[in-house]
Write a protein that holds these residues in place. Structure first.
Motif, PDB file in Angstrom:
ATOM      1  N   ARG A 140       0.831  -1.207   0.000  1.00 53.64           N
ATOM      2  CA  ARG A 140       0.000   0.000   0.000  1.00 53.64           C
ATOM      3  C   ARG A 140       0.862   1.252   0.000  1.00 53.64           C
ATOM      4  NH1 ARG A 140      -1.309   3.283   3.977  1.00 53.64           N
ATOM      5  NH2 ARG A 140      -3.193   4.570   3.841  1.00 53.64           N
ATOM      6  N   GLU A 141       1.905   1.267   0.835  1.00 53.85           N
ATOM      7  CA  GLU A 141       2.777   2.444   0.880  1.00 53.85           C
ATOM      8  C   GLU A 141       3.554   2.609  -0.413  1.00 53.85           C
ATOM      9  OE1 GLU A 141       4.317   3.109   5.317  1.00 53.85           O
ATOM     10  OE2 GLU A 141       4.427   0.993   4.714  1.00 53.85           O
ATOM     11  N   ARG A 142       4.016   1.501  -0.969  1.00 54.22           N
ATOM     12  CA  ARG A 142       4.764   1.599  -2.235  1.00 54.22           C
ATOM     13  C   ARG A 142       3.847   2.059  -3.362  1.00 54.22           C
ATOM     14  NH1 ARG A 142       7.006  -3.047   0.142  1.00 54.22           N
ATOM     15  NH2 ARG A 142       5.742  -4.495  -1.088  1.00 54.22           N
ATOM     16  N   ASN A 143       2.614   1.581  -3.334  1.00 51.13           N
ATOM     17  CA  ASN A 143       1.637   2.009  -4.345  1.00 51.13           C
ATOM     18  C   ASN A 143       1.330   3.503  -4.207  1.00 51.13           C
ATOM     19  OD1 ASN A 143       0.271   0.621  -6.482  1.00 51.13           O
ATOM     20  ND2 ASN A 143      -1.660   1.106  -5.471  1.00 51.13           N
ATOM     21  N   SER A 144       1.261   3.975  -2.962  1.00 50.15           N
ATOM     22  CA  SER A 144       0.931   5.369  -2.703  1.00 50.15           C
ATOM     23  C   SER A 144       1.968   6.315  -3.289  1.00 50.15           C
ATOM     24  CB  SER A 144       0.804   5.616  -1.194  1.00 50.15           C
ATOM     25  OG  SER A 144      -0.249   4.850  -0.651  1.00 50.15           O
ATOM     26  N   VAL A 145       3.215   5.848  -3.392  1.00 51.89           N
ATOM     27  CA  VAL A 145       4.277   6.685  -3.952  1.00 51.89           C
ATOM     28  C   VAL A 145       3.941   7.103  -5.380  1.00 51.89           C
ATOM     29  CG1 VAL A 145       6.708   6.691  -4.667  1.00 51.89           C
ATOM     30  CG2 VAL A 145       6.053   5.702  -2.466  1.00 51.89           C
ATOM     31  N   MET A 146       3.182   6.277  -6.079  1.00 51.93           N
ATOM     32  CA  MET A 146       2.884   6.538  -7.487  1.00 51.93           C
ATOM     33  C   MET A 146       1.757   7.547  -7.680  1.00 51.93           C
ATOM     34  SD  MET A 146       5.014   4.732  -9.257  1.00 51.93           S
ATOM     35  CE  MET A 146       6.160   5.247  -7.970  1.00 51.93           C
ATOM     36  N   PHE A 147       1.033   7.885  -6.605  1.00 51.40           N
ATOM     37  CA  PHE A 147      -0.099   8.808  -6.741  1.00 51.40           C
ATOM     38  C   PHE A 147       0.361  10.174  -7.242  1.00 51.40           C
ATOM     39  CE2 PHE A 147      -3.820  11.132  -6.157  1.00 51.40           C
ATOM     40  CZ  PHE A 147      -3.627  12.193  -5.285  1.00 51.40           C
ATOM     41  N   ASN A 148      -0.239  10.621  -8.341  1.00 53.90           N
ATOM     42  CA  ASN A 148       0.059  11.923  -8.947  1.00 53.90           C
ATOM     43  C   ASN A 148       1.557  12.088  -9.173  1.00 53.90           C
ATOM     44  OD1 ASN A 148      -0.705  14.375 -10.048  1.00 53.90           O
ATOM     45  ND2 ASN A 148      -0.613  15.472  -8.106  1.00 53.90           N
ATOM     46  N   ASN A 149       2.196  11.007  -9.633  1.00 58.94           N
ATOM     47  CA  ASN A 149       3.646  10.987  -9.804  1.00 58.94           C
ATOM     48  C   ASN A 149       3.975  10.625 -11.247  1.00 58.94           C
ATOM     49  OD1 ASN A 149       6.451  10.548  -9.545  1.00 58.94           O
ATOM     50  ND2 ASN A 149       6.209   9.825  -7.440  1.00 58.94           N
ATOM     51  N   GLU A 150       4.870  11.388 -11.869  1.00 58.15           N
ATOM     52  CA  GLU A 150       5.259  11.143 -13.255  1.00 58.15           C
ATOM     53  C   GLU A 150       6.092   9.880 -13.407  1.00 58.15           C
ATOM     54  OE1 GLU A 150       4.481  12.520 -15.999  1.00 58.15           O
ATOM     55  OE2 GLU A 150       3.476  14.376 -15.420  1.00 58.15           O
ATOM     56  N   MET A 151       6.735   9.422 -12.346  1.00 55.79           N
ATOM     57  CA  MET A 151       7.604   8.261 -12.441  1.00 55.79           C
ATOM     58  C   MET A 151       6.825   7.025 -12.888  1.00 55.79           C
ATOM     59  SD  MET A 151      10.235   6.720  -9.617  1.00 55.79           S
ATOM     60  CE  MET A 151       8.949   6.420  -8.433  1.00 55.79           C
ATOM     61  N   MET A 152       7.245   6.425 -13.972  1.00 55.69           N
ATOM     62  CA  MET A 152       6.652   5.219 -14.550  1.00 55.69           C
ATOM     63  C   MET A 152       5.234   5.432 -15.066  1.00 55.69           C
ATOM     64  SD  MET A 152       8.112   2.039 -12.259  1.00 55.69           S
ATOM     65  CE  MET A 152       7.462   2.573 -10.697  1.00 55.69           C
ATOM     66  N   ALA A 153       4.769   6.677 -15.152  1.00 50.03           N
ATOM     67  CA  ALA A 153       3.421   6.944 -15.663  1.00 50.03           C
ATOM     68  C   ALA A 153       3.323   6.491 -17.114  1.00 50.03           C
ATOM     69  CB  ALA A 153       3.091   8.425 -15.543  1.00 50.03           C
ATOM     70  N   ASP A 154       2.266   5.754 -17.445  1.00 51.01           N
ATOM     71  CA  ASP A 154       2.082   5.291 -18.821  1.00 51.01           C
ATOM     72  C   ASP A 154       0.789   5.820 -19.441  1.00 51.01           C
ATOM     73  OD1 ASP A 154       0.439   3.854 -17.192  1.00 51.01           O
ATOM     74  OD2 ASP A 154       1.101   1.866 -17.859  1.00 51.01           O
ATOM     75  N   VAL A 155       0.141   6.768 -18.768  1.00 51.14           N
ATOM     76  CA  VAL A 155      -1.023   7.434 -19.327  1.00 51.14           C
ATOM     77  C   VAL A 155      -1.148   8.792 -18.646  1.00 51.14           C
ATOM     78  CG1 VAL A 155      -2.653   6.481 -17.639  1.00 51.14           C
ATOM     79  CG2 VAL A 155      -3.486   7.157 -19.896  1.00 51.14           C
ATOM     80  N   HIS A 156      -1.747   9.744 -19.352  1.00 54.68           N
ATOM     81  CA  HIS A 156      -1.991  11.066 -18.769  1.00 54.68           C
ATOM     82  C   HIS A 156      -3.434  11.468 -19.044  1.00 54.68           C
ATOM     83  CE1 HIS A 156       2.411  11.197 -18.664  1.00 54.68           C
ATOM     84  NE2 HIS A 156       2.273  12.140 -17.752  1.00 54.68           N
ATOM     85  N   PHE A 157      -4.016  12.171 -18.083  1.00 58.90           N
ATOM     86  CA  PHE A 157      -5.384  12.664 -18.203  1.00 58.90           C
ATOM     87  C   PHE A 157      -5.348  14.182 -18.243  1.00 58.90           C
ATOM     88  CE2 PHE A 157      -5.501   8.683 -15.862  1.00 58.90           C
ATOM     89  CZ  PHE A 157      -6.460   7.955 -16.544  1.00 58.90           C
TER      90      PHE A 157
END
Length: 469
Positions: free
Chosen positions: A54-71
């Motif tokens: 859960r904590e590792r997943n939370s790091v990705m929230f609103n984060n460009e790192m490893m993002a593969d789509v943009h809204f």
């Protein structure tokens, strides 16, 4: 709630402070990404800093790192580009799963979402990524819209619970229209409870002027509104003025009548007190001369004309009474008042609306009393009224009412107080109960430190609480 909820029928726009918050959020996100990259170059993996998925997943929230789509979220002129991670989003929403991995999935790197506000979209993503629910009064309706659109049911339920907790006469009419739009029957029922019991407050609220025509008509049809018909009429005119502005019409009398349309006939004008009709509705200009003449004849003539207006008074709500004593008595040495306060604390297990109290009177013939009644929560006054009432010498209770019913939340103690002035040879209660079941509502009573005249759980004054449920 800390923030007062005043939604409008249009989904809320982002608060003025949002851009600053968003800027801070992006700065945090970018600096966090930089920090993680720096840690990685130093020979340590950031994943090792967080013990749970859960904590590792939370790091990705609103984060460009490893993002593969943009809204690109928000209406034209108010958009925000938000990074996303398809796998995480697909796990959190069946709509995102179909969008990214379904049979009709398209490989889009940028997806435009013009009908969702950025703060609400981010609130939904925060729940999906972090398993955190972060709601506020300004954006909860738009967040509910986003949760419904992307089928995130637990977040939608949390939004509805937030709205139910924030529900008051000030926002009940607008929330009624939204609850119907979002098909939330429980919230609709709660809205009607507030509108019925606190009808005059709800009709006079700013939010009433923001409702759509269909919601207006449903309220005007309501049989159980606890309101004078003159208040209903004035509220409809206020709504009509606001509707003229929405339609870019000059708010003339003619245009007000135009936008009201057939809804005017849902107002039960013939049930008004004649004086209210003559001084108010008859001189408003909204009624035609024929309508005004026919209503006057309806009031006064033996042969009453046929009217398009309903002439049957609304039923309103029937008040209930919670009686906390099993018997009453009086003493020859009298119950002395002398400006002292009789008080009791109470709590309920579900939301009710306290309309007033039932009080005892003189035990030696008819008498007049002056009463200052008050309702407090945690020492803060919610309602107070100075009122006179007559007692007929019987052991009956005599109702005294606040100007408007007061909304009482469950599982919180409130203080009911009265300072009486009148014949001191009066009845008082005995064999008091700490718990009383009244219909579907359970009342609990305990002694109040405000009571300086002898009233407590076992005996004294304030024998009844008059309420709507």
């Amino acid at each position: 709630m800390a923030a007062e909820l005043f939604p409008s029928k249009k989904l809320p726009s982002p608060p003025d402070s949002y851009q600053q918050n968003l800027s801070n959020n992006n700065t945090h996100s970018l600096s966090h990404t930089h920090s993680l990259s720096h840690t990685h170059r130093g020979g340590c993996t950031w994943q090792g800093l967080y013990p749970t998925i859960r904590e590792r997943n939370s790091v990705m929230f609103n984060n460009e790192m490893m993002a593969d789509v943009h809204f690109v979220v928000g209406p034209p002129g108010g958009t925000q580009r938000v990074p996303g991670h398809k796998y995480v989003l697909a796990v959190g929403s069946s709509v995102f799963h179909a969008m990214f991995y379904g049979e009709l999935a398209e490989d889009q790197e940028e997806i435009r979402i013009p009908d969702v506000e950025p703060p609400s979209f981010l609130a939904m993503l925060k729940y999906i990524y972090c398993d955190e629910i972060d709601l506020c009064a300004d954006t909860v309706l738009a967040t509910l819209y986003a949760a419904k659109k992307y089928i995130v049911p637990h977040l939608a339920r949390a939004c509805v619970n937030f709205l139910e907790t924030s529900l008051s006469a000030k926002n009940a009419c607008v929330l009624l229209s939204q609850s119907c739009l979002f098909e939330e029957p429980d919230l609709t029922l709660r809205c009607w409870e507030v509108i019925d019991a606190q009808a005059e407050l709800a009709l006079r609220s700013e939010g009433f002027c923001d409702i759509d025509t269909q919601t207006l008509e449903s309220i005007l049809r309501r049989e159980t509104l606890n309101a004078k018909e003159m208040v209903v009429f004035e509220a409809a005119l206020n709504w009509a003025e606001a509707e003229c502005q929405r339609q870019d019409l000059t708010p003339t009398i003619e245009n007000k009548r135009l936008v009201l349309g057939k809804a005017i006939y849902l107002i039960r004008i013939p049930t008004m007190v004649l004086e209210d009709f003559a001084n108010g509705a008859a001189q408003s200009g909204v009624l035609t001369l024929n309508e005004t003449n026919d209503i006057f004849l309806w009031y006064t003539a033996a042969n009453k004309p046929d009217l398009l207006f309903c002439s049957k008074p609304r039923k309103g709500l029937s008040p209930q009474r919670c009686h906390r004593f099993q018997s009453c008595a009086y003493r020859s040495n009298q119950w002395r008042y002398r400006g002292r306060c009789d008080s009791i604390q109470f709590a309920v297990d579900k939301r009710v609306f306290i309309a007033g109290f039932g009080l005892y009177g003189s035990s030696c013939g008819s008498a007049e009393y002056s009463a200052k009644i008050e309702l407090k929560r945690q020492g803060v006054s919610m309602a107070t009224k100075i009122i006179k009432y007559f007692s007929d010498g019987s052991s009956s209770t005599f109702p005294v009412s606040f100007d408007y019913p007061v909304q009482i939340e469950p599982d919180t103690f409130y203080t009911a107080s009265v300072v009486l002035d009148g014949n001191e040879l009066s009845y008082f209660g005995q064999e008091g109960m700490t718990e009383v079941q009244c219909g579907k509502v359970t009342f609990q009573f305990q002694c109040s430190s405000d009571s300086t005249n002898g009233t407590g759980v076992q005996g004294g004054q304030i024998p009844e609480l008059v309420f709507y449920a």
